[in-house]
Design a protein around this motif. Structure first.
Motif, PDB file in Angstrom:
ATOM      1  N   SER A   1      -3.591  -7.726  12.081  1.00 58.30           N
ATOM      2  CA  SER A   1      -3.805  -5.458  13.070  1.00 58.30           C
ATOM      3  C   SER A   1      -2.894  -6.103  14.047  1.00 58.30           C
ATOM      4  O   SER A   1      -2.701  -4.872  14.485  1.00 58.30           O
ATOM      5  CB  SER A   1      -5.435  -5.729  13.030  1.00 58.30           C
ATOM      6  OG  SER A   1      -5.687  -6.627  13.422  1.00 58.30           O
TER       7      SER A   1
ATOM      8  N   ALA B   1       0.665  -0.995   0.093  1.00 56.19           N
ATOM      9  CA  ALA B   1      -0.290  -0.181  -0.254  1.00 56.19           C
ATOM     10  C   ALA B   1       1.311   1.362   0.209  1.00 56.19           C
ATOM     11  O   ALA B   1       2.298   0.914   0.510  1.00 56.19           O
ATOM     12  CB  ALA B   1      -0.966  -0.036   1.044  1.00 56.19           C
TER      13      ALA B   1
ATOM     14  N   ASN C   1       0.183  -3.621   4.226  1.00 56.26           N
ATOM     15  CA  ASN C   1      -1.207  -3.621   4.825  1.00 56.26           C
ATOM     16  C   ASN C   1      -0.593  -4.445   6.023  1.00 56.26           C
ATOM     17  O   ASN C   1      -0.401  -5.182   5.997  1.00 56.26           O
ATOM     18  CB  ASN C   1      -2.244  -4.073   4.184  1.00 56.26           C
ATOM     19  CG  ASN C   1      -2.491  -2.722   3.726  1.00 56.26           C
ATOM     20  OD1 ASN C   1      -2.784  -1.728   3.674  1.00 56.26           O
ATOM     21  ND2 ASN C   1      -2.952  -3.058   2.237  1.00 56.26           N
TER      22      ASN C   1
END
Length: 414
Positions: free
Chosen positions: A338, A316, A330
């Protein structure tokens, strides 16, 4: 004649003689040390390309093409190195008419051959673990370090319907069986059949379309780049559009389909690789040795970058208010989510694309190290390209091609 004669002494012989001699040698070896071949001892006469319905295993077993003979000999050479106690099961899977089983078995055989060629020792095939599950191999490196190796194949699109693929193969075979001595058929298709297509009806319609074409008019249209006649067909969510190209040599035999235009769409070849790694990452619980997952990606557009994206996350660009930008990844990889690193039980991934015994001469493999691995495993002399994170940057060290490792021509099996 020695086993080395079987390996290298057959190449100059004519194909039928070579197959016959190969069969005689195999029978002799079978009596002597229970040698197991993956193929039938038969006379072969078929030199045609594979049809859409024949399985990969059946085609390799039956084809009289010289390339197929070389592949069969190569496969049997690798089988000869495989632990005798596990050969029968692997041969059964190599001979499977289910292409998925055939592909995965061949991939495991090639991995075993790679290990042997690089002086690794396969301590045990399918070593039992607590809980009743077994990875494919327990391996010892030349320096004695042991690790588990699990093989998996990343097939097709995520969420794709295997039944739709089989139904599409039936459609292709029906069209390919049309008698078309004057024209090649160019096939454009969209969608996938949700139910079996009436293939006999489809073939009859396409045959009627071809029979109604005028060769001279089609040649003139093709020369002037004018649009020619078109056949359209829709059923159960599948849309077909067939155009024709006149053959230079009329009455030439062979298959009717001259070209197939695949439908457009968004290509995400990293997703099947990611799913394959994730499905194996925690399969065996806590392990007492490093753990490598070998993945063969079958998606048409998969490449080395697909494996990197699958593991570390997709690329990204971050753009600031003043216009500056920088590349980032990402948090959507199999190793980085995450909340940070995940699947740290996996020490590395050994990746390849569309690797089969047919095209091992043109393929590369790479070992991608997990920088967050609980049990890292560095400096493995597999000979392939190595990818590892050094000072927060991914560093690639070139390796040998599989052709070099296996001692094959880069044009294998031509």
């Amino acid at each position: 004649m020695s086993r080395d004669d079987l390996r290298v002494g057959l190449s100059p012989l004519p194909i039928r003689m070579r197959d016959l001699l190969c069969g005689l040698l195999k029978r002799s070896l079978r009596k002597r040390d229970a040698f197991v071949s993956a193929f039938d001892d038969i006379e072969r006469t078929d030199i045609e390309p594979a049809s859409h319905l024949i399985s990969r295993a059946d085609y390799l077993n039956a084809s009289a093409r010289p390339e197929a003979a070389r592949v069969r000999i190569f496969v049997d050479q690798l089988l000869d190195q495989y632990p005798a106690a596990k050969r029968d099961d692997l041969v059964r899977r190599i001979r499977s008419r289910d292409d998925s089983h055939h592909r995965s078995a061949c991939f495991e055989l090639l991995l075993h051959g790679l290990l042997v060629a690089r002086d690794f020792t396969v301590v045990e095939v399918e070593p039992p673990l607590p809980g009743g599950r077994s990875p494919d191999f327990l391996v010892a490196a030349p320096d004695g370090r042991e690790f588990f190796l699990e093989a998996t194949v990343a097939e097709g699109e995520i969420g794709a319907d295997p039944g739709a693929d089989r139904r599409m193969r039936d459609v292709l075979q029906a069209i390919d069986q049309v008698e078309s001595p004057d024209f090649f058929l160019n096939l454009h298709h969209r969608g996938a059949p949700a139910q079996p297509v009436r293939c006999r009806h489809l073939r009859t319609q396409v045959q009627r379309f071809v029979n109604g074409l005028d060769y001279e008019s089609a040649v003139a249209d093709f020369a002037e780049q004018r649009p020619g006649q078109v056949f359209n067909f829709e059923e159960h969510g599948l849309t077909l559009r067939i155009t024709v190209v006149p053959k230079h040599l009329r009455q030439a035999s062979g298959r009717a389909i001259g070209g197939r235009i695949l439908p457009g769409g968004v290509v995400q070849p990293h997703l099947p690789i990611k799913a394959a790694v994730e499905s194996k990452a925690s399969r065996y619980g806590q392990l007492d040795r490093p753990y490598i997952i070998a993945v063969c990606a079958l998606e048409t557009f998969a490449n080395a970058d697909s494996a990197i994206d699958a593991l570390f996350g997709t690329e990204a660009v971050i753009v600031t208010e003043n216009g500056d930008h920088r590349l980032v990844r990402n948090c959507d990889g199999a190793w980085r989510g995450s909340k940070g690193p995940i699947h740290t039980r996996v020490s590395a991934v050994l990746s390849a694309e569309r690797l089969t015994p047919w095209d091992v001469g043109q393929r590369q493999m790479r070992l991608i190290h997990n920088p967050w691995a609980a049990r890292p495993l560095s400096n493995l002399p597999l000979g392939v390209e190595v990818c590892e994170v050094v000072e927060d940057r991914l560093k690639k060290v070139p390796g040998l091609s599989l052709a070099e490792i296996f001692g094959l021509s880069s044009h294998w099996p031509e």
